[in-house]
Design an enzyme around this catalytic site. Structure first.
Site, mmCIF file in Angstrom:
data_model
loop_
_atom_site.group_PDB
_atom_site.id
_atom_site.type_symbol
_atom_site.label_atom_id
_atom_site.label_comp_id
_atom_site.label_asym_id
_atom_site.label_seq_id
_atom_site.Cartn_x
_atom_site.Cartn_y
_atom_site.Cartn_z
ATOM 1 N N TRP A 106 -14.309 1.122 -22.100
ATOM 2 C CA TRP A 106 -15.260 1.657 -23.074
ATOM 3 C C TRP A 106 -16.597 0.926 -22.997
ATOM 4 O O TRP A 106 -17.594 1.375 -23.546
ATOM 5 C CB TRP A 106 -14.676 1.653 -24.487
ATOM 6 C CG TRP A 106 -14.557 0.301 -25.146
ATOM 7 C CD1 TRP A 106 -13.721 -0.706 -24.778
ATOM 8 C CD2 TRP A 106 -15.277 -0.187 -26.286
ATOM 9 N NE1 TRP A 106 -13.875 -1.787 -25.616
ATOM 10 C CE2 TRP A 106 -14.813 -1.502 -26.560
ATOM 11 C CE3 TRP A 106 -16.247 0.354 -27.119
ATOM 12 C CZ2 TRP A 106 -15.295 -2.276 -27.613
ATOM 13 C CZ3 TRP A 106 -16.726 -0.435 -28.176
ATOM 14 C CH2 TRP A 106 -16.257 -1.733 -28.405
ATOM 15 N N ASP A 107 -16.620 -0.193 -22.282
ATOM 16 C CA ASP A 107 -17.857 -0.930 -22.038
ATOM 17 C C ASP A 107 -18.958 -0.005 -21.519
ATOM 18 O O ASP A 107 -20.132 -0.166 -21.857
ATOM 19 C CB ASP A 107 -17.637 -2.009 -20.981
ATOM 20 C CG ASP A 107 -16.503 -2.967 -21.307
ATOM 21 O OD1 ASP A 107 -15.587 -2.574 -22.038
ATOM 22 O OD2 ASP A 107 -16.527 -4.098 -20.809
ATOM 23 N N GLU A 134 -10.038 -7.767 -30.527
ATOM 24 C CA GLU A 134 -8.663 -7.747 -30.011
ATOM 25 C C GLU A 134 -7.839 -8.937 -30.503
ATOM 26 O O GLU A 134 -6.683 -9.079 -30.119
ATOM 27 C CB GLU A 134 -8.684 -7.694 -28.483
ATOM 28 C CG GLU A 134 -9.198 -6.355 -27.952
ATOM 29 C CD GLU A 134 -9.403 -6.338 -26.447
ATOM 30 O OE1 GLU A 134 -9.730 -7.407 -25.898
ATOM 31 O OE2 GLU A 134 -9.240 -5.273 -25.831
ATOM 32 N N LYS A 137 -12.915 -11.998 -32.183
ATOM 33 C CA LYS A 137 -13.242 -12.194 -30.769
ATOM 34 C C LYS A 137 -14.620 -11.632 -30.452
ATOM 35 O O LYS A 137 -15.380 -12.212 -29.701
ATOM 36 C CB LYS A 137 -12.173 -11.496 -29.930
ATOM 37 C CG LYS A 137 -12.303 -11.678 -28.434
ATOM 38 C CD LYS A 137 -11.206 -10.882 -27.726
ATOM 39 C CE LYS A 137 -11.306 -10.955 -26.223
ATOM 40 N NZ LYS A 137 -10.460 -9.957 -25.564
ATOM 41 N N GLN A 138 -14.896 -10.474 -30.981
ATOM 42 C CA GLN A 138 -16.193 -9.848 -30.724
ATOM 43 C C GLN A 138 -16.512 -8.943 -31.902
ATOM 44 O O GLN A 138 -15.627 -8.569 -32.658
ATOM 45 C CB GLN A 138 -16.160 -9.045 -29.432
ATOM 46 C CG GLN A 138 -15.361 -7.750 -29.509
ATOM 47 C CD GLN A 138 -15.370 -6.980 -28.193
ATOM 48 O OE1 GLN A 138 -14.514 -7.193 -27.347
ATOM 49 N NE2 GLN A 138 -16.329 -6.098 -28.037
#
Lengths: 768, 768
Positions: free
Chosen positions: B359-360, B490, B602-603
């Site tokens: 999906w990046d 995640e 995480k992000q």
């Protein structure tokens, strides 16, 4: 499910007619074992059809390198596998030079197999027409001796029916074996030596990495019409195998018999240098007793087991066969004579799951062994965990815990964690609770408190420490929560505040604190020794208490039930009854995410808590929770129906209790879960025993007094069981109208029957 | 992190001094590629030290059998791996018979490597004293041609310094290569033929299972002091390799040079029967142009790329080097010329993660390509997903969805899902949202609506169907919930009501409905075609609308923020600042369960939603959520700092924005995550570009108008960038006090600068 090919019989598992598609199922169902070793019911002669060859030596394992998709910190490096051991049962047979192979015969008639549970042997007979048109009758009998537990014996008879012919027997030992469930197809065994001496042969091999030395041996003898043949043989050996070959001319109608003794001597029990000599003397002892002599001892040994452990059911052969099948396999798997062993989920009947020890032992098995054996057997199972306490502390340290917090492994062979799914390995932590519960349960049943100051308290402390560290305070809930767990219902992963987990966590802390007080008060020197060892402060105990006192329990006011976990009521609450049959079993039909977001329950979860702590709740509360959760339960774990059977009986729902009883007792016989080929569900068999004794019999402990509330399914005329209670034996025989109690013991015993005190005296039948 | 061995430089990545422990890091950092192929910066000559050899051909992959610990229904059978291709760069060198091997030299002096990003080449020079005490100077240069994208060229020079000596060059092709990340150590390539013809050599091999045919080729030439040597060579070939050997006497101080052209011709672009002939003509063309001629074209091609894509930063060489490093590698990885390709997370610099498409691409990369290339490049990336729609529908069907619901894979090479962790593969479903968002984003930026009726609407419909089926109504919440997901963060798995997922799900449905209306109204024939194909009823659309209108969004009244997921506030809310440095990065220090129950992010997760849908929220709301969530964010995903940099700039927190900018732009150069040896983080490099253009430059689309709110970190004097906006090019040059805008285009353009309309005209500098 329900292959329905096993004949109803009170004492035996009987298959009639040869069907290649059933071979692997029957290999599982008719597995034999003696606690020290076991094997699937593989044919002795070569079989080229689909088969799962398996022979296992208790305690001999291999640390198979872990296989994962994506590595997570904390995963164990290896999975300790129950190790497929060298084959000693093989006897190849040639008839006029053609190999006997049931997969290749022109005709197989009168094929019959019997696992005789009463006497502990396996037999097989058939008439085969080989491709060379020669017709022979074959009769075999095999058992693993309870008396000499390193030994098994085979009698293999061949009778030519169509004409005189040459029969060649090639008994062999074979070390070229692999595990079905090997992760990387690694080699597990190194052969060290292959020897023979007269009619004996020996392969000494060692397991790689774990360095278990095992001598696999055999001794053979051939006789014709009862007379021993002292004929020449040829010997063939290769790097993995040794075989003898005996060639005999046999007249039509005559019977040639090969008797083969064999088994394993390992350095678990003997000096490495003595393995062959011990094997030699074991074989010689067997040979002296002879097949019939050994078999007679086998019958006696099983009679002794059955005398204590048997449950009779009159009027329902399927139910009778089921319970005996369960009791028989439990006794084949574990006899409590070796404190280093435990009760593997598949026993000696397959390889799936690996390891030997799950929480099944504490949650399901101990009660069975406690009531049908000497109480030292149960104590030995507790000590097994005590001996692994240091490893459990290490296991917790790997996950970031400290200060002696102990997390017992999900799966283990030697105390180290083997399992490698984060949602299980790291999160199915409720297993710790069962280990404390078993200590409580042992004391409750046996009245033997001594184990707690001696050993149990250290385990209770390590576990309490774990729970205190694992919970955290939620500012939002103003309570302690336990986040990210998998409960007994493995169809939910990484949930928050699983009620069962939170409940048993609180209980573990409370129980540890209670016993610290008792030991401090009554076992001063033990208390001093333990406190010096564990370095436990008052402040730390206060922290425990705070967690226990402020533990959060998810509850729905609307439904008036505890919630299995936070958010359970957000699910689409469609009951199992409304699920199309084509979607079942969901673990074979659905992707994992779909299972997880569904409300479906694999096995008792909240109800498991109600089972353990029944006396903490009213019957009305039990009923409400049973009615709420059972309709969402798919019972796709072997451990589910037994608990539900017990609770349905408690709630006087006898039809439901009976259905669950059949499901637990005949789970493997009728192959409810489509997987009996892989092996049997050994640990749930203890649950089957509980579903009669605790379910129908209603046996409980009430303030140290044994209590019964007997009920009987309408399909049954009567049933009976015995329990060893504090070194006296109570025999219960429940009929439609009343129940008889007998006591084998020294002194009167007060019991409760339907809440009323009844005094039973030695050798004096009481009917209530 | 921060090996700190890369020299600061505006245009180059320079390493000085040989350090064996840095070889793998430098191999990653100095990787070269041309969109069609790429390779790690491995040495040409043999190197016996620790190295990760990698050369990759775009689109040539292998379906590596899935490896899992415990199989779950729905897992893919294979993981499509970026395939390590035959080595064509190898040139073994012997000096007086001793192999040149930097791991074994007595001394290495003046070692210097440079990746020249401005011109697109890699060089290396050093003086080595071999064990035979001979000292030689080596100078190499290598590049993969942008002009002839099947071709690379190497110039390898050796000058004896200590004495006259014999120099043997052995250029070779080697097909005996394996993947570092192979699951089962399977063989991936079959060699079909090995040929040579004069100074050319060819290996034709095919990938197993996928049957890609690839011709790997080389052509070599040796010259001394500038004069071509027409000397004899020996040819050695084996089953996997072919090597030429040229032996030359070289006087002290003279320079012998081998020039080697090589590369790959595959049946992705050519007929299988023509591979050798195409390779031959490609090599001949290279040889005609010569190394210098090819290099000149390389410089021109990179100049053209930089002219559009460069970002200049004055006053901060580390920042300048960082952004160019990112832009350079993005252009080495993907140029938009082949619609079957996509942007792999490691590009051609390593193998980790496999697959080529995450999906990046939609969440991070499309904006970069849209603004620095022709808009057809972005459209081609959208079409890539359109072409995979049928596979996305199949993927959803495997998970139990129906009626054309589409779930795009987490990782793919050809449209099929490759990933195999249930919590990601089955649950990280928000990826679907980014694919719809990219369609919206493309239209928003380019103004080109035509893609939606042509292709995009079918994708929007498949995705809307998925969300409608995936949500369920919670009677308890009286709202639609989405249970059991993994959000962009995640470090949370299998959570309920991840705000980002719920938000984008609702948006996807609303956006699909909106576009169905538009297409119905304005593109009648497309509407009819699509509706006939997808069979979408009014009732179904109403069901979608119900889900979108009643979607649940977790919110805390107390904290006045949306909650990342249900139960977030039950965690022990200790900020990252209070976490000991010794515990970081948590993904290397903590077990997975500990990470999951922690609050650490995480992000960007909720903040990712605020990034996509910034205009749905007030700046005050953004600030509140940034202040709540950023303190829990560990930024252990490469995709995290860029979004935070943009948002910090938006919130005028320039110091924080600058720190995040350095972290994203120098993530690999300074090895923040201790993993640069495995390859670079290619897709997050587009995020770095965004952090300048959207972060500091404040570029947005406001109702179709390009808008800027330029800000500048105090460390910088000025910075500039260009964007292609609807086929005109806007150049932005921001200084401390003002910003200059220039337009390369045909017609005036109104833009917004800090909210005020500014008209810019072609070739007319406007300063604001």
């Amino acid at each position: 499910m329900n292959h329905n090919y096993i004949k109803p019989d009170h004492w035996s598992i009987i298959e009639e007619g040869f069907d290649a598609s059933r071979v692997k199922s029957s290999e599982s169902l008719m597995s034999i074992g003696n606690g020290a070793m076991g094997q699937r019911a593989n044919f002795e002669e070569h079989y080229s059809g689909d088969t799962f060859q398996g022979s296992y030596v208790a305690g001999v394992y291999y640390p198979d390198k872990t296989r994962v998709g994506w590595w997570k910190n904390g995963y164990p490096e290896y999975f300790a596998k129950v190790l497929n051991a060298p084959n000693w049962i093989g006897i190849n047979v040639a008839v006029n030079g053609e190999q006997l192979d049931l997969a290749k015969c022109i005709a197989i008639e009168n094929f019959r197999r019997e696992l005789n549970m009463k006497e502990g042997w396996l037999s097989r007979s058939f008439t085969a027409t080989l491709q060379n048109s020669v017709k022979v009758k074959v009769d075999t009998k095999r058992f693993l001796s309870l008396d000499i537990d390193a030994l098994g014996a085979i009698e293999y008879k061949v009778t030519p029916l169509s004409n005189d012919c040459q029969i060649d027997f090639s008994p062999y030992l074979d070390n070229a074996i692999t595990n079905e469930d090997s992760n990387w197809d690694d080699k597990f065994w190194d052969v060290l030596s292959i020897n023979h001496d007269n009619e004996q042969a020996f392969i000494v091999s060692k397991t790689m990495k774990t360095d278990f030395y095992v001598c696999t041996s055999m001794q053979t003898q051939v006789s014709l019409n009862g007379a021993i043949l002292n004929q020449d043989k040829t010997v063939n050996d290769s790097i993995n195998q040794i075989a003898f070959t005996y060639n005999s001319k046999v007249s039509q109608g005559d019977t040639i018999v090969i008797t083969k003794y064999g088994g394993y001597i390992s350095d678990r029990n003997h000096d490495r240098n003595d393995l062959i000599s011990v094997a030699k003397s074991t074989l010689e002892k067997a040979s002296e007793l002879g097949f019939d002599g050994l078999l007679e001892k086998q019958k006696q040994a099983w009679a002794k087991i059955w005398d204590m452990a048997d449950i009779t059911i009159n009027g329902d052969v399927a139910a009778q066969q089921g319970i005996r099948f369960n009791i028989f396999h439990l006794n084949q798997t574990y006899l409590g004579t070796d404190h280093r062993l435990n009760i593997g989920p598949k026993g000696f009947t397959g390889e799936k799951y690996g390891g030997s020890t799950y929480w099944d032992t504490e949650a399901y098995c101990i009660q069975f062994y406690m009531a049908t054996k000497d109480q030292n057997v149960a104590k030995s199972l507790l000590e097994y965990r005590y001996n692994h306490l240091d490893k459990a502390i290490e296991n917790a340290e790997k996950l970031g815990f400290s200060n002696g917090a102990a997390l017992y492994p999900m799966v283990t062979m030697n105390g180290e964690e083997c399992h490698n799914e984060w949602e299980i390995t790291f999160e199915e932590i409720h297993r710790n609770g069962a280990i404390s519960f078993a200590i409580f349960n042992y004391y409750r049943y046996t009245g033997d408190y001594s184990y707690i100051p001696e050993k149990g308290l250290e385990v209770l402390i390590g576990i309490a420490r774990f729970w205190q560290q694992r919970a955290n305070f939620s500012a939002s809930k103003q309570a302690h929560v336990i986040l990210g767990v998998t409960g007994p219902n493995e169809y939910e992963n990484n949930v928050n505040n699983n009620w069962y987990t939170n409940y048993i966590a609180k209980w573990c802390i409370d129980y540890a604190l209670e016993n610290i007080s008792i030991v401090a008060r009554e076992y001063g020197s033990d208390y001093t020794r333990i406190m010096n060892k564990v370095n436990l402060s008052k402040a730390e105990m206060q922290d425990w208490k705070t967690v226990a006192d402020t533990m959060y329990f998810p509850y729905s006011e609307d439904e008036n039930v505890y919630l299995q976990q936070d958010g359970f009521l957000d699910k689409a609450l469609i009951t199992v009854g409304d699920l199309p049959q084509s979607e079942r079993p969901i673990n074979q039909k659905w992707s994992w995410d779909r299972i997880l977001r569904s409300p479906y329950i694999k096995q008792a979860d909240i109800l498991q808590g109600f089972y353990f702590f029944e006396d903490h709740f009213s019957t009305e509360e039990l009923e409400r929770h049973f009615d709420f959760y059972e309709p969402f339960t798919v019972h796709e774990s072997s451990l589910s129906p037994c608990v539900h059977s017990i609770q349905a009986a408690k709630l006087n729902r006898m039809k439901q209790a009976y259905d669950f009883y059949l499901r637990t007792s005949r789970l493997d016989l009728d192959d409810y879960n489509h997987e009996v080929e892989e092996g049997l569900h050994i640990t749930s068999m203890a649950g089957t025993w509980m579903s009669i004794v605790e379910g129908f019999g209603g046996m409980r402990l009430v303030d140290g007094t044994l209590s019964f509330e007997p009920k009987i399914p309408e399909q049954w005329e009567s049933y009976s069981f015995k329990v060893n209670f504090r070194n006296q034996i109570i025999k219960v025989n429940a009929c439609k109208t009343n129940t008889h109690f007998e006591l084998e013991g020294q002194h009167d015993l007060d019991i409760l029957v339907n809440g009323n005190t009844v005094t039973i005296s030695p050798n004096n039948l009481v009917t209530v």
